[in-house]
Design a protein around this motif. Structure first.
Motif, short mmCIF file in Angstrom:
data_model
loop_
_atom_site.label_atom_id
_atom_site.label_comp_id
_atom_site.label_asym_id
_atom_site.label_seq_id
_atom_site.Cartn_x
_atom_site.Cartn_y
_atom_site.Cartn_z
N LEU A 180 -0.24 34.17 -12.17
CA LEU A 180 0.03 34.44 -10.75
C LEU A 180 -1.22 34.11 -9.95
N ASP A 181 -1.03 33.41 -8.86
CA ASP A 181 -2.14 33.00 -7.99
C ASP A 181 -2.17 33.95 -6.80
N THR A 182 -2.75 35.11 -7.00
CA THR A 182 -2.77 36.14 -5.97
C THR A 182 -3.79 37.22 -6.33
N THR A 201 -7.58 34.37 -8.91
CA THR A 201 -7.89 34.74 -7.52
C THR A 201 -8.91 33.73 -7.01
N ASN A 202 -9.10 33.73 -5.72
CA ASN A 202 -10.21 32.97 -5.13
C ASN A 202 -10.68 33.78 -3.94
N PRO A 203 -11.78 33.41 -3.30
CA PRO A 203 -12.29 34.23 -2.20
C PRO A 203 -11.26 34.43 -1.07
N VAL A 213 -14.90 33.82 -15.18
CA VAL A 213 -15.72 33.51 -14.00
C VAL A 213 -15.31 32.15 -13.46
N LYS A 214 -14.93 32.15 -12.17
CA LYS A 214 -14.48 30.89 -11.56
C LYS A 214 -15.66 30.27 -10.80
N ILE A 215 -15.92 29.01 -11.09
CA ILE A 215 -17.09 28.35 -10.49
C ILE A 215 -16.67 26.99 -9.93
N GLY A 236 -1.47 20.71 -4.82
CA GLY A 236 -0.95 20.75 -3.45
C GLY A 236 -1.91 20.16 -2.43
N ARG A 237 -3.20 20.47 -2.60
CA ARG A 237 -4.17 19.98 -1.61
C ARG A 237 -4.30 18.46 -1.69
N LEU A 238 -4.09 17.89 -2.90
CA LEU A 238 -4.10 16.42 -3.02
C LEU A 238 -2.85 15.84 -2.38
N ALA A 263 -3.35 24.06 -10.38
CA ALA A 263 -3.54 25.01 -9.28
C ALA A 263 -3.06 24.41 -7.97
N SER A 264 -3.08 25.23 -6.93
CA SER A 264 -2.59 24.81 -5.61
C SER A 264 -1.13 24.36 -5.73
N VAL A 265 -0.37 25.19 -6.44
CA VAL A 265 1.05 24.93 -6.64
C VAL A 265 1.81 25.41 -5.41
C1 E4P Z 1 -6.30 28.74 -7.91
O1 E4P Z 1 -7.06 28.72 -8.84
C2 E4P Z 1 -6.61 28.10 -6.62
O2 E4P Z 1 -7.70 28.71 -6.01
C3 E4P Z 1 -5.41 28.11 -5.72
O3 E4P Z 1 -4.28 27.70 -6.47
C4 E4P Z 1 -5.56 27.27 -4.47
O4 E4P Z 1 -4.32 27.19 -3.82
P1 E4P Z 1 -4.17 26.68 -2.30
O5 E4P Z 1 -4.50 25.23 -2.26
O6 E4P Z 1 -2.73 26.94 -1.97
O7 E4P Z 1 -5.12 27.50 -1.48
#
Ligand code: E4P
Length: 217
Positions: free
Chosen positions: A5-7, A27-29, A83-85, A132-134, A164-166
């Protein structure tokens, strides 16, 4: 392929885990800020207690030294924390050091094969290409996942791909076919994965046809 889950929202994580299909959380910031925790460390501890699998928490430091000390603090939160970097030069150096200490690192903000190769070389346990961002800038995000998967197979890399960014269910299906080990998915999309109007129509018909006949009563 596993689903994460991305939350950072506790209610979503509890419900996702209850569904039985979630084996980790990222998670991310931005996601952490959206969940608005009064005590971030305690919040992440709670997430780690709800999900048995890996929970990624991202550093906000950008220089090597601070990334290391923040990474070490994050690593102490729970046994299943990752740890996410971000993939920067400092991030690569920090990942090398933390990985050597057997701390699992999720290398994030991956937008190219070359970045994925470097992440694998410094020992990142997870590599997160952002589909998604691509797509948003007219590049084929899924093509990148496929390409990274081929490279990791050829090089016998131990790093796992987290798609990610699904943004929608089709991304999840395509990520599985492209060779992602994991797709990290927003709560809304997890729910959409189970839905199909033909299922609803079929169920309605079964109930109507049964005319109240029940096998158990
Ligand atoms: C997960 O690791 C990423 O931080 C996240 O999927 C980014 O998603 P977003 O492009 O919808 O912000």
């Amino acid at each position: 392929m596993e689903l994460y889950l991305d939350t950072a929202k506790i209610e979503e994580i509890e419900e996702g885990v209850e569904l039985g299909v979630i084996s980790g959380v990222t998670t991310n910031p931005s996601l952490l800020a959206k969940a608005n925790p009064s005590a971030p460390i305690e919040h992440l501890k709670k997430i780690c207690s709800i999900v048995k699998g890996p929970v990624s928490a991202e550093v906000v430091s950008t220089n090597f030294k601070d990334m290391i000390s923040e990474g070490l603090k994050i690593a102490k939160i729970a046994e299943n924390i990752v740890v996410k970097i971000p993939i920067t030069e400092d991030g690569l150096k920090a990942t090398k050091v933390l990985s050597r200490e057997n701390i699992a690192v999720n290398m994030t903000l991956i937008f190219s094969e070359s970045q994925a190769i470097l992440a694998s070389l410094v020992g990142a346990a997870y590599i997160s290409p952002f589909i998604g961002r691509l797509d948003d800038i007219s590049y084929d995000g899924m093509n990148l996942v496929k390409s990274i998967s081929e490279i990791l197979n050829i090089t016998n890399s131990k790093s796992k791909i987290i798609a990610a960014s699904v943004r929608h269910p089709l991304h999840v299906v395509q990520a599985a076919k492209a060779g992602a080990h994991i797709a990290t998915v927003p709560f809304k999309t997890i729910k959409q994965l189970a839905q199909n109007p033909l299922t609803d129509i079929g169920l309605e018909k079964f109930l109507k046809d049964s005319k109240g006949i029940s096998i158990v009563n």
